[in-house]
Scaffold this active site. Structure first.
Site, mmCIF file in Angstrom:
data_model
loop_
_atom_site.group_PDB
_atom_site.id
_atom_site.type_symbol
_atom_site.label_atom_id
_atom_site.label_comp_id
_atom_site.label_asym_id
_atom_site.label_seq_id
_atom_site.Cartn_x
_atom_site.Cartn_y
_atom_site.Cartn_z
ATOM 1 C CB CYS A 146 -0.921 0.006 1.219
ATOM 2 S SG CYS A 146 -1.934 1.480 1.339
ATOM 3 C CB CYS A 149 -0.652 2.556 4.064
ATOM 4 S SG CYS A 149 -2.131 1.928 3.295
ATOM 5 C CG ASP A 150 3.132 1.161 4.413
ATOM 6 O OD1 ASP A 150 2.667 1.610 5.478
ATOM 7 O OD2 ASP A 150 2.908 0.002 4.013
#
Ligand code: NAP
Length: 316
Positions: A146, A149-150
């Site tokens: 992701c 997200c990261d």
């Protein structure tokens, strides 16, 4: 001070609905909107975040009517829209289903049991894993599925993205704005992604491509430091320094719950007819979990609408 989890304290309940939808991605939310507007008592059960996979996408540019919207914003709009017309939501994971009879029974992790005449499986899919040494060991320490997200952990670092589909290339473009360099490793010499996305990627100066190659190992000490890349034509192995690996090599359908009762293809995607009906009476499947030729927000939403209109026949 003692902390209480209200949901675990409450007594398990039994509730009856007309329609229970498992999964609150675009397919499930669209089905809910149409079912609720038909004045059917509708419940969506979602174990994680309302909105499904699009919440993990940076921007969506191909949902008609929105030339640029973040995945989260679009997910919020879908959710608000379904809620506005009376859909009930419960943040619960389905653990068991009895779908054989006229009355379907759905049990959740909170011990609640729901019954309904119709069930719509809108459980979507999860990222497929590479299955190479280091992938599990370095999860959350450089291995990610992701970018939204990261990605921010990798400012000015070198990154590798594995895959050649829409997800790999779109997310690599997103990462190229954060990282110093993004290398796409693809097993063939042509990308699968939409042409417009490819054109954009090829113009990015800090985007590199390694063709006809696979990642065979992810290595490092405390976090990812390198990947081993194998050229599938020559067999040559190269150690490529990188701080992170983003893996986008397709999807695995979330059909485990029903795979013994509902027909699926060899990969586990649920088979339906053109009205989204499975082989089990009163059970529908929509969106990414269904065997289909296109997995987009717009097709998942269309699936949901078709299923919700068709299921009206159970309430005539
Ligand atoms: P995908 O389209 O199935 O692409 C998977 C990619 O990973 C392919 O390039 C494939 O190579 C490669 N691959 C598969 N297994 C591999 C392995 N074991 N090792 C190395 N490479 C491997 O998956 P996706 O990109 O996640 O997209 C899933 C669906 O969502 C698609 O229908 C896609 O169109 C849709 N989607 C749409 C958008 C959008 O419209 N904006 C955005 C994201 C996703 P080959 O090409 O050689 O098969």
């Amino acid at each position: 001070m003692a902390m209480f989890n209200l949901s675990s304290m409450s007594k398990p309940t039994q509730s009856a609905y007309d329609v229970v939808i498992v999964g609150a991605g675009p397919g499930g939310l669209s089905a809910a909107l149409y079912a609720a507007r038909a004045r059917l008592k509708t419940l969506i059960l979602e174990r994680a975040t309302e909105g499904g996979q699009i919440t993990l996408t940076n921007v969506v540019e191909d949902y008609p009517g929105f030339d640029l919207i973040t995945g989260q914003e679009l997910a919020d709009k879908f959710t608000e829209h379904a809620r506005k017309f009376g859909t009930n939501f419960a943040n619960e994971e389905v653990v068991e289903m009895d779908l054989t009879g006229e009355v379907k029974k759905i049990k959740t992790d909170l011990g609640n049991e729901y019954t309904s005449k119709v069930v719509i499986m809108a459980t979507g899919s999860n990222p497929r894993k590479l299955g190479v040494p280091g992938e599990d060991e370095f999860a959350n320490r450089g291995v990610s599925y992701c970018a939204v997200c990261d990605g921010s952990f990798f400012k000015d670092k070198r990154l590798v993205v594995v895959g050649g589909g829409d997800s790999a290339v779109e997310e690599a473009i997103y990462l190229s704005k954060i990282a110093s360099e993004v290398t796409i490793v693809h097993r063939r010499d042509k990308l699968r992604a939409q042409k417009i996305v490819q054109e954009r990627a090829f113009k990015i100066p800090n985007m590199k491509f390694v063709w006809n190659s696979i990642v065979t190992e992810i290595g490092g000490n405390n976090s990812v430091e390198y990947v081993t890349i194998k050229n599938v034509k020559s067999g040559e192995l190269t150690k490529h320094p990188t701080s992170g690996v983003f893996i986008y090599i397709g999807l695995v359908p979330n059909s485990e719950l029903v795979k013994d009762i509902v027909k699926t293809d060899e990969h586990g995607f649920i088979l339906t007819n053109e009205r989204m009906e499975t082989n089990v009476k009163g059970v529908y499947a929509v969106g990414d979990v269904r065997k289909t030729v296109l997995r987009q927000v717009v097709t998942a939403a269309a699936d949901g609408a078709i299923a919700a209109i068709d299921l009206g026949k159970y309430f005539d």
